[in-house]
Design a protein around this motif. Structure first.
Motif, PDB file in Angstrom:
ATOM      1  N   TYR A  28      -3.230   3.591  -2.853  1.00 41.88           N
ATOM      2  CA  TYR A  28      -3.149   2.566  -3.896  1.00 41.88           C
ATOM      3  C   TYR A  28      -2.677   1.259  -3.278  1.00 41.88           C
ATOM      4  O   TYR A  28      -1.867   1.264  -2.353  1.00 41.88           O
ATOM      5  N   LEU A  29      -3.209   0.161  -3.773  1.00 43.57           N
ATOM      6  CA  LEU A  29      -2.767  -1.166  -3.364  1.00 43.57           C
ATOM      7  C   LEU A  29      -2.181  -1.870  -4.570  1.00 43.57           C
ATOM      8  O   LEU A  29      -2.715  -1.760  -5.678  1.00 43.57           O
ATOM      9  N   ILE A  30      -1.103  -2.580  -4.371  1.00 46.03           N
ATOM     10  CA  ILE A  30      -0.518  -3.409  -5.420  1.00 46.03           C
ATOM     11  C   ILE A  30      -0.547  -4.844  -4.925  1.00 46.03           C
ATOM     12  O   ILE A  30      -0.017  -5.155  -3.863  1.00 46.03           O
ATOM     13  N   ALA A  41       0.857  -1.186   0.000  1.00 48.86           N
ATOM     14  CA  ALA A  41       0.000   0.000   0.000  1.00 48.86           C
ATOM     15  C   ALA A  41       0.894   1.237   0.000  1.00 48.86           C
ATOM     16  O   ALA A  41       1.939   1.262   0.640  1.00 48.86           O
ATOM     17  N   PHE A  42       0.458   2.262  -0.771  1.00 45.30           N
ATOM     18  CA  PHE A  42       1.184   3.532  -0.785  1.00 45.30           C
ATOM     19  C   PHE A  42       0.211   4.654  -1.101  1.00 45.30           C
ATOM     20  O   PHE A  42      -0.902   4.418  -1.571  1.00 45.30           O
ATOM     21  N   MET A  43       0.616   5.887  -0.793  1.00 41.59           N
ATOM     22  CA  MET A  43      -0.205   7.070  -1.086  1.00 41.59           C
ATOM     23  C   MET A  43       0.444   7.899  -2.172  1.00 41.59           C
ATOM     24  O   MET A  43       1.670   8.017  -2.221  1.00 41.59           O
ATOM     25  N   TYR A  44      -0.403   8.484  -3.025  1.00 41.87           N
ATOM     26  CA  TYR A  44       0.045   9.420  -4.052  1.00 41.87           C
ATOM     27  C   TYR A  44      -1.063  10.427  -4.266  1.00 41.87           C
ATOM     28  O   TYR A  44      -2.201  10.054  -4.577  1.00 41.87           O
ATOM     29  N   LYS A  69      -6.855   1.512  -6.984  1.00 41.60           N
ATOM     30  CA  LYS A  69      -6.903   2.864  -6.431  1.00 41.60           C
ATOM     31  C   LYS A  69      -8.085   2.971  -5.472  1.00 41.60           C
ATOM     32  O   LYS A  69      -9.217   2.663  -5.832  1.00 41.60           O
ATOM     33  N   LEU A  70      -7.796   3.406  -4.240  1.00 39.49           N
ATOM     34  CA  LEU A  70      -8.837   3.658  -3.245  1.00 39.49           C
ATOM     35  C   LEU A  70      -8.985   5.169  -3.125  1.00 39.49           C
ATOM     36  O   LEU A  70      -8.424   5.801  -2.226  1.00 39.49           O
ATOM     37  N   ALA A  71      -9.708   5.765  -4.040  1.00 37.08           N
ATOM     38  CA  ALA A  71      -9.849   7.223  -4.106  1.00 37.08           C
ATOM     39  C   ALA A  71     -10.475   7.770  -2.831  1.00 37.08           C
ATOM     40  O   ALA A  71     -11.489   7.270  -2.351  1.00 37.08           O
ATOM     41  N   GLY A  72      -9.838   8.797  -2.274  1.00 35.73           N
ATOM     42  CA  GLY A  72     -10.363   9.464  -1.093  1.00 35.73           C
ATOM     43  C   GLY A  72     -10.181   8.682   0.200  1.00 35.73           C
ATOM     44  O   GLY A  72     -10.706   9.069   1.228  1.00 35.73           O
TER      45      GLY A  72
END
Length: 51
Positions: free
Chosen positions: A11-13, A3-6, A31-34
């Motif tokens: 976002y999860l990979i 998991a990372f933020m941008y 993408k986990l928007a918001g």
């Protein structure tokens, strides 16, 4: 799974083969928007991850 933020989105990979350190075309990007990464509360049961 990583998991990372941008730009305030999380976002999860999902690593398709579970063994490599590199991202490949077989991996999934979600993408986990918001959704802020600090609010993730993952639960692992065997091979299943619930967020």
């Amino acid at each position: 799974m990583y998991a990372f933020m941008y730009k305030n989105d999380t976002y999860l990979i999902q690593d398709a083969n579970g063994a490599q350190d590199d991202i490949t075309v077989n991996d999934s990007l979600i993408k986990l928007a918001g959704y802020h990464i600090d609010n993730l509360n993952p639960y692992v049961s065997g091979t299943e991850i619930t967020i």
